[in-house]
Design a protein around this motif. Structure first.
Motif, PDB file in Angstrom:
ATOM      1  N   ILE A  35     -10.920  21.210 154.205  1.00 24.94           N
ATOM      2  CA  ILE A  35      -9.776  20.974 153.323  1.00 24.94           C
ATOM      3  C   ILE A  35     -10.198  20.485 151.948  1.00 24.94           C
ATOM      4  CG2 ILE A  35      -7.756  19.465 152.986  1.00 24.94           C
ATOM      5  CD1 ILE A  35      -7.416  19.557 156.059  1.00 24.94           C
ATOM      6  N   CYS A  36     -11.233  19.662 151.911  1.00 27.69           N
ATOM      7  CA  CYS A  36     -11.592  19.011 150.655  1.00 27.69           C
ATOM      8  C   CYS A  36     -12.950  19.441 150.118  1.00 27.69           C
ATOM      9  CB  CYS A  36     -11.563  17.492 150.847  1.00 27.69           C
ATOM     10  SG  CYS A  36     -12.148  16.552 149.429  1.00 27.69           S
ATOM     11  N   ILE A  37     -13.998  19.256 150.908  1.00 27.49           N
ATOM     12  CA  ILE A  37     -15.352  19.368 150.356  1.00 27.49           C
ATOM     13  C   ILE A  37     -15.683  20.785 149.898  1.00 27.49           C
ATOM     14  CG2 ILE A  37     -17.798  19.142 150.910  1.00 27.49           C
ATOM     15  CD1 ILE A  37     -17.115  16.732 152.628  1.00 27.49           C
ATOM     16  N   ILE A  38     -15.301  21.797 150.665  1.00 31.02           N
ATOM     17  CA  ILE A  38     -15.631  23.172 150.266  1.00 31.02           C
ATOM     18  C   ILE A  38     -14.942  23.566 148.956  1.00 31.02           C
ATOM     19  CG2 ILE A  38     -15.381  25.610 150.894  1.00 31.02           C
ATOM     20  CD1 ILE A  38     -16.009  24.850 153.760  1.00 31.02           C
ATOM     21  N   PRO A  39     -13.593  23.471 148.843  1.00 29.22           N
ATOM     22  CA  PRO A  39     -12.981  23.867 147.562  1.00 29.22           C
ATOM     23  C   PRO A  39     -13.413  23.006 146.383  1.00 29.22           C
ATOM     24  CG  PRO A  39     -11.339  22.897 149.026  1.00 29.22           C
ATOM     25  CD  PRO A  39     -12.568  23.122 149.844  1.00 29.22           C
ATOM     26  N   VAL A  40     -13.571  21.701 146.598  1.00 29.66           N
ATOM     27  CA  VAL A  40     -14.004  20.829 145.510  1.00 29.66           C
ATOM     28  C   VAL A  40     -15.433  21.142 145.092  1.00 29.66           C
ATOM     29  CG1 VAL A  40     -14.564  18.431 144.939  1.00 29.66           C
ATOM     30  CG2 VAL A  40     -12.377  18.970 146.000  1.00 29.66           C
TER      31      VAL A  40
END
Length: 262
Positions: A160-165
């Motif tokens: 949810i967070c680390i990949i897109p960020v």
């Protein structure tokens, strides 16, 4: 140093990627930022008696992971963007770019190697940061939980967070200084950091252009009394993060004179 290779196109791309990734991971500044932000995280959310009295949901591993990323992760994001900026200008100044062109490296190989290295570097550091702090939290938490209690929210946080960020930071921080004054880039990311750090968290719809405080993070943890179901806002936040990464690549790909003059 780069070596001048001959061989398949993918081998050249992977050589650039490997060099960039190893160089960034070996920088003392990377680990200085890592330790500084981890210290701040422990001061803020270590499961001590005072923090447990201050933070109602701190005994929940999901809340700890959410808080670590949405608050302290902003500082880590800011540090990594500074460390990644200037990679393209540096290659021009040191002659590395001319060496690569002499080795018949194509523009797309060069771009993908640099940008994917930025993504993998950011992805690695964020994962290590979250893992390190979660392990400390688990060891000292007064509540004994199973491994699944930590692995499930950790896995959600990665997706949810680390990949897109990581796509946003790794691509934008590397790419944008290639076609704008790096001092202006520093001003822009400083303003971005201050806005993201100062914005008040809310159960209501948040601006789509937030990095680690946007509505995507509400898929990880929500206040039980204030559920949030605006899927359009969540999707807009995701599109902004991934879209900015894609835009940075396209701007470089079609920029005249970036690779060879004329």
């Amino acid at each position: 140093m780069y070596t001048v290779w001959e061989g398949k196109p993918m081998r050249k791309l992977l050589s650039i990627l490997r060099h960039e990734y190893k160089m960034q991971m070996r920088r003392p500044a990377t680990w200085g930022v890592f330790l500084a932000v981890s210290t701040i995280t422990m001061l803020d959310a270590f499961p001590s008696a005072s923090n447990l009295a201050r933070l109602e949901f701190l005994l929940q591993p999901t809340y700890f992971i959410h808080r670590t990323l949405s608050l302290d992760g902003i500082i880590l994001m800011f540090g990594l963007m500074f460390l990644l900026s200037g990679r393209f200008p540096a290659d021009s100044k040191t002659g590395v770019k001319s060496l690569l062109m002499a080795a018949s490296v194509r523009k797309t190989q060069y771009l993908w190697g640099k940008l994917l290295a930025g993504f993998l570097y950011t992805f690695t550091v964020f994962n290590l940061f979250l893992m390190f702090n979660t392990v400390i939290y688990a060891i000292f938490s007064p509540v004994t939980g199973s491994v699944a209690d930590y692995l499930f929210p950790f896995g959600k946080a990665v997706v949810i967070c680390i990949i897109p960020v990581s796509f946003f930071i790794g691509f934008c921080a590397v790419a944008f200084p290639a076609f704008m004054d790096i001092r202006l880039f520093y001003v822009v990311i400083s303003a971005m950091f201050m806005y993201n750090a100062a914005v008040e968290r809310s159960a209501e719809r948040m601006p789509f252009y937030l990095i680690l405080s946007g509505d995507m993070m509400k898929l990880l943890w929500q206040h039980p009394r204030f559920p949030f179901t605006d899927t359009a806002s969540i999707a807009a936040n995701l599109v902004f993060l991934v879209g900015c990464a894609a835009l940075s690549f396209l701007l470089l790909l079609f920029r005249r004179g970036f690779w060879r003059a004329g």
